[in-house]
Design a protein around this motif. Structure first.
Motif: not given
Length: 392
Positions: A307-322
């Protein structure tokens, strides 16, 4: 709840696409479409692409998309014209899926990589190296897993005295353990992958006659029940690319970009030694002009060293059910650059379909500020092509 800033566009510098990347988000939030949009842009820029097609819907890249009211509205806000387009596609396979079959020989993997794939200890790895040396000295072909099994059986029985005379003692316990692990790999369908003819990595880096990069789609729909075969192929491919490609340093654009959908499949069956090998290759392969993008539901699916090597980060939605989901989202938010403009862990749960947080690298390799964006629609189709369309 703020309106989009019209005609304010976010672009990713082509020269940073070998710095690897992450596309993350819950099911149905637009990860695959993001993958498709980036792949289309790379193809237009004469960069070949390799896509891992887990769900079977990426073959639609070979056919033009179609416009509708939603796309017109979205593109109006983004400030671009929507132009449907088809892309040059080659279908590949390492299993029974349709496509050109990719294969590799056991001897090309070598004893060290085979030992890591099989999860052998140091003693067993030494035995594996001895077996490869024995086959090399005696000009014995070691092409597929059946060849490897035959050699293991030979050195454990009638050939035991011969090999111990020239190479040292071999424990039958070690050869028995190796044999069981090879059979386990066979049971996950590896016989389809190991053998001749071997794939040539140059075939993945073709440019079409119109100057667009070829989009190679590896159909791995059945890999969710064969994760060890999938991780075996991926590590073998990365090792082959690293071994054969020359050192390039910083380039204006990458030679090849690989997208690994459902990336947890690469890591969930991997031993500690195999994870270390993957992490090492990912760190080094950038200098060969190869970029790797991992697509997954949660960034926490990716080992920290990768993960520390990944320069481009694209984050879509995450759902918080708990409550556990909310804690996980707080950890996810910490993977992104600090910002005073967004409460990241809250906005992640409020992103709509086709919306995303993006942080890339600029031309100098510095992470850009985090920004909430609307995604441009793909120009090609997203559904599965029929057999007739594939043949056409």
């Amino acid at each position: 709840n703020q309106a989009a800033l019209e005609k304010v566009q976010v672009h990713i510098p082509l020269k940073t696409m070998n710095r690897h990347g992450l596309i993350a988000g819950a099911t149905g939030t637009g990860k695959t479409k993001t993958l498709q949009v980036i792949a289309e842009g790379l193809s237009k820029a004469s960069v070949p692409v390799l896509l891992m097609d887990i769900k079977g819907d990426l073959s639609g890249l070979a056919a033009e998309g179609s416009n509708n009211a939603f796309i017109t509205d979205r593109m109006g806000k983004i400030g671009k014209e929507y132009l449907p387009a088809a892309y040059p596609v080659e279908l590949l396979s390492i299993s029974e899926e349709k496509g050109v079959r990719l294969r590799s020989t056991v001897i090309e993997f070598g004893p060290v990589l085979m030992a890591k794939i099989l999860g052998l200890n140091d003693t067993q790895e030494g035995v594996m190296s001895m077996i490869f040396k024995f086959c090399d000295d005696n000009a014995l072909p070691l092409l597929d897993l059946k060849d490897l099994i035959k050699v293991l059986q030979y050195v454990s029985n009638e050939g035991k005295q011969e090999i111990e005379k020239d190479y040292g003692k071999i424990s039958t316990t070690s050869t028995g353990t190796i044999l069981r692990k090879v059979i386990e790999l066979q049971q996950q369908g590896a016989d389809l992958f190991f053998g001749e003819p071997s794939f040539d990595t140059d075939d993945l880096m073709r440019i079409n006659s119109d100057g667009r990069g070829m989009i190679n789609i590896l159909r791995v729909i059945d890999m969710q029940r064969n994760p060890k075969l999938f991780s075996t192929f991926m590590l073998g491919l990365l090792a082959e690319l690293y071994a054969t490609l020359p050192e390039e340093g910083d380039m204006e654009k990458p030679k090849l970009v690989i997208f690994i959908d459902e990336a947890h499949l690469v890591f969930q069956e991997a031993s500690k030694a195999l994870l270390q090998q993957i992490e090492t290759v990912i760190k080094l392969i950038r200098s060969k002009g190869v970029g790797i993008f991992f697509c997954t539901q949660n960034p926490n699916d990716i080992p920290a060293g990768v993960l520390s090597q990944l320069g481009l980060k694209v984050q879509h939605a995450l759902r918080a059910f708990t409550a556990k989901d909310r804690q996980a989202i707080k950890l996810v938010a910490q993977n992104y650059p600090l910002t005073d403009y967004y409460v990241v862990d809250e906005v992640i749960t409020q992103l709509g379909i086709g919306e995303e947080f993006i942080s890339a690298l600029n031309e100098k390799g510095i992470p850009t500020p985090l920004v909430h964006t609307l995604m441009a629609p793909p120009q090609s189709r997203m559904d599965i092509l029929t057999d007739e369309e594939m043949r056409a």
